[in-house]
Design a protein around this motif. Structure first.
Motif, PDB file in Angstrom:
ATOM      1  N   MET A 353     -35.152  21.336 -26.235  1.00  0.00           N
ATOM      2  CA  MET A 353     -35.327  21.073 -27.549  1.00  0.00           C
ATOM      3  C   MET A 353     -34.106  21.818 -28.657  1.00  0.00           C
ATOM      4  O   MET A 353     -33.741  22.770 -27.915  1.00  0.00           O
ATOM      5  N   ASN A 354     -33.672  21.256 -29.649  1.00  0.00           N
ATOM      6  CA  ASN A 354     -32.608  22.010 -30.308  1.00  0.00           C
ATOM      7  C   ASN A 354     -32.888  23.242 -31.235  1.00  0.00           C
ATOM      8  O   ASN A 354     -32.408  23.102 -32.087  1.00  0.00           O
ATOM      9  N   PHE A 381     -32.163  17.969 -27.392  1.00  0.00           N
ATOM     10  CA  PHE A 381     -32.844  16.703 -27.839  1.00  0.00           C
ATOM     11  C   PHE A 381     -33.436  17.214 -29.261  1.00  0.00           C
ATOM     12  O   PHE A 381     -34.154  18.462 -29.188  1.00  0.00           O
ATOM     13  N   GLU A 382     -33.597  16.651 -30.191  1.00  0.00           N
ATOM     14  CA  GLU A 382     -34.402  16.980 -31.426  1.00  0.00           C
ATOM     15  C   GLU A 382     -35.857  17.233 -31.030  1.00  0.00           C
ATOM     16  O   GLU A 382     -36.425  16.481 -30.154  1.00  0.00           O
ATOM     17  N   ASN A 383     -36.423  18.084 -31.752  1.00  0.00           N
ATOM     18  CA  ASN A 383     -37.781  18.436 -31.424  1.00  0.00           C
ATOM     19  C   ASN A 383     -38.892  16.922 -31.680  1.00  0.00           C
ATOM     20  O   ASN A 383     -39.764  16.815 -30.922  1.00  0.00           O
TER      21      ASN A 383
END
Length: 514
Positions: A353-354, A381-383
């Motif tokens: 995640m980011n 990737f976004e959380n």
């Protein structure tokens, strides 16, 4: 005349300053990165909602964050009548914030409510442990509760907010609005909630236990790390959660504020997808582990604020083996294991995640695994989407930097049930481990109420998971808090971000109490 006026003004200023100083700590202000979403503990799933609810509600029993021992709260004691029947002797003289007396009826109401899918999000998880027809009220302060068969670690599970005791009258009167009109028995009562900005509470004058030092407790929402740090340094808040590792050392060296380190409760692990054809062989998974220098990982990613993982549990667990097997950095062993498995030119997809630590950690893992001939492709990737992608697109990743923690529960069985069982593959088992032996042992542990015997089963699970090796046990990052230079109590926060804060105070408040 002018001189007399100046002296008078100086006296006024001095007196005002003295009065201001005397008020320090009357309102403890806590900077948090995320707002609460809900004040109904049976319908909340996020850390910061739980963090604030902790001040308002109490359970029958909890597990002490420091000692990891079962501790009575609203119950003075419990008799275990058989493997599914518990007789609670309740504390007398306890009041709810609305003035109602705490009685057995509130226990029955609260624990029945958690079994109802229309009233609690935990009905199909924690709620299935409770027999909704198994209650008996002996008198106002004695109640029998039955579980659905033997449930291992059930009393310890009450550390989780699902078991907080609610007041029947308050819940029924508020109806659908109860999530923003909470009523508990805790040291602080709810005052107001300005969404996205702050949550205000005040000391409950009729609290049965040790009274809080501060008359007010305010959670201030400061999502940006820099803003939260500045608010601390400029005195706008008394303490903050979630100090970035990059700021910790600087705060430690400050003469105005301090940085506080507490043992980590979250195990960051590299979940290796056991369904991936590239990772089917446990020797390959163990080779990946041997190629990673966890000490260096902690130093680089967390500035040394943490410890390497020691196995498939956080060390905060109520059960943890005395002498866990070490999984040391050994790149030559990694190469040997890959050769034994007949693997060459291995290329793996890593998802993270980011968050800054995950992205930095991915770069470290790329380098370490590259040194033994494993190429790693990193996707960030976004959380908000990564957990869903892991569940729905398992064929696209080989490894996933995952976390699972113990802020709300210290039981090994509860922890493992969520991350290594076949039934948890659809949700949080990101290594997709499905092993009949692990499932059998987990079922045995979940139905054993003798803690000594449970411990023996846990050891077997620990050994089996180590042998299968679906994870690399990367690290437990320390919990990092910040505070003004001299408040007392911030060094005793052992429950991550879900701590009771009624003991936080300044030195002059100790004298006032005396």
């Amino acid at each position: 005349m002018k001189r007399a006026f100046a002296l008078c003004l100086a006296c006024v200023m001095l007196c005002a300053g003295t009065a201001f100083a005397a008020q320090r700590g009357e309102n403890i202000r806590v900077g948090v990165s995320i707002d609460a979403k809900n004040f109904d503990p049976q319908n909340s799933v996020d850390t910061y909602s739980f963090s604030m609810q902790k001040q308002i509600y109490e359970p029958l029993f909890t597990v002490d964050g420091k000692t990891r021992k079962l501790t009575p709260v609203l119950a003075e004691s419990v008799e275990i009548l058989d493997d599914r029947t518990y007789k609670f002797h309740l504390r007398k003289g306890v009041k709810f914030h609305n003035g109602e007396e705490f009685t057995a009826d509130d226990v029955v109401f609260s624990l029945t409510r958690v079994t109802d899918p229309s009233k609690s999000v935990f009905a199909k998880s924690k709620g299935v442990w409770i027999d909704p027809k198994g209650f008996e009220v002996i008198d106002k302060h004695t109640v029998i509760v039955r579980t659905n068969g033997p449930v291992g670690g059930w009393l310890g599970s009450m550390k989780h907010p699902y078991a907080m005791i609610l007041n029947r009258k308050a819940v029924e009167e508020a109806g659908a609005d109860y999530f923003r009109q909470p009523v508990g028995t805790g040291p602080y009562k709810f005052v107001s909630w300005t969404k996205g900005e702050r949550v205000e509470m005040e000391a409950f004058a009729d609290y049965w236990g040790t009274k809080p030092y501060a008359q007010k407790l305010t959670f201030v929402v400061l999502p940006d790390d820099s803003t939260r740090i500045i608010a601390l340094e400029t005195g706008k808040v008394d303490m903050i959660y979630a100090v970035p590792p990059s700021d910790f050392e600087r705060l430690q060296s400050s003469d105005k504020v301090k940085a506080v380190k507490a043992p980590g409760l979250v195990l960051l692990h590299l979940a290796m997808n056991t369904d991936s054809p590239k990772l089917k062989d446990p020797r390959v998974r163990k080779a990946i582990d041997a190629a990673i220098n966890k000490d260096a990982y902690v130093q680089v990613v967390y500035n040394g604020n943490g410890i390497p993982g020691q196995g498939p549990l956080p060390t905060a667990s109520s059960w943890f083996p005395e002498n866990p097997e070490k999984w040391d950095y050994n790149p030559e062993r990694a190469k040997k294991l890959l050769a034994e498995a007949g693997v060459k030119d291995l290329e793996l997809n890593l998802w993270v995640m980011n968050a800054a630590d995950r992205v930095n950690g991915a770069t470290v893992l790329q380098s370490m695994l590259g040194a033994v001939g494993i190429k790693v492709n990193v996707s960030v990737f976004e959380n908000a989407v990564i957990n869903d992608k892991v569940r729905k697109e398992p064929e696209k990743y080989d490894m996933y930097a995952a976390t699972w923690g113990m802020q709300t529960n210290r039981d090994a069985g509860v922890y493992w049930q969520s991350v290594i069982t076949t039934t948890s593959i659809v949700s949080t088992n990101s290594a997709r481990l499905s092993d009949p032996e692990v499932d059998r042992l987990m079922d045995e542990a979940n139905h054993c109420i003798d803690e000594g015997e449970r411990g023996k089963v846990f050891q077997k699970i620990w050994d089996r998971v180590n042998d299968l090796h679906p994870w690399v046990y990367l690290c437990q990052a320390d919990e990092l808090h910040g505070a003004q230079e001299d408040p007392i109590g911030v060094d005793e926060l052992y429950d991550g971000k879900i701590n009771l804060l009624s003991n936080i105070h300044y030195p002059e408040q100790t004298e006032r109490v005396k």
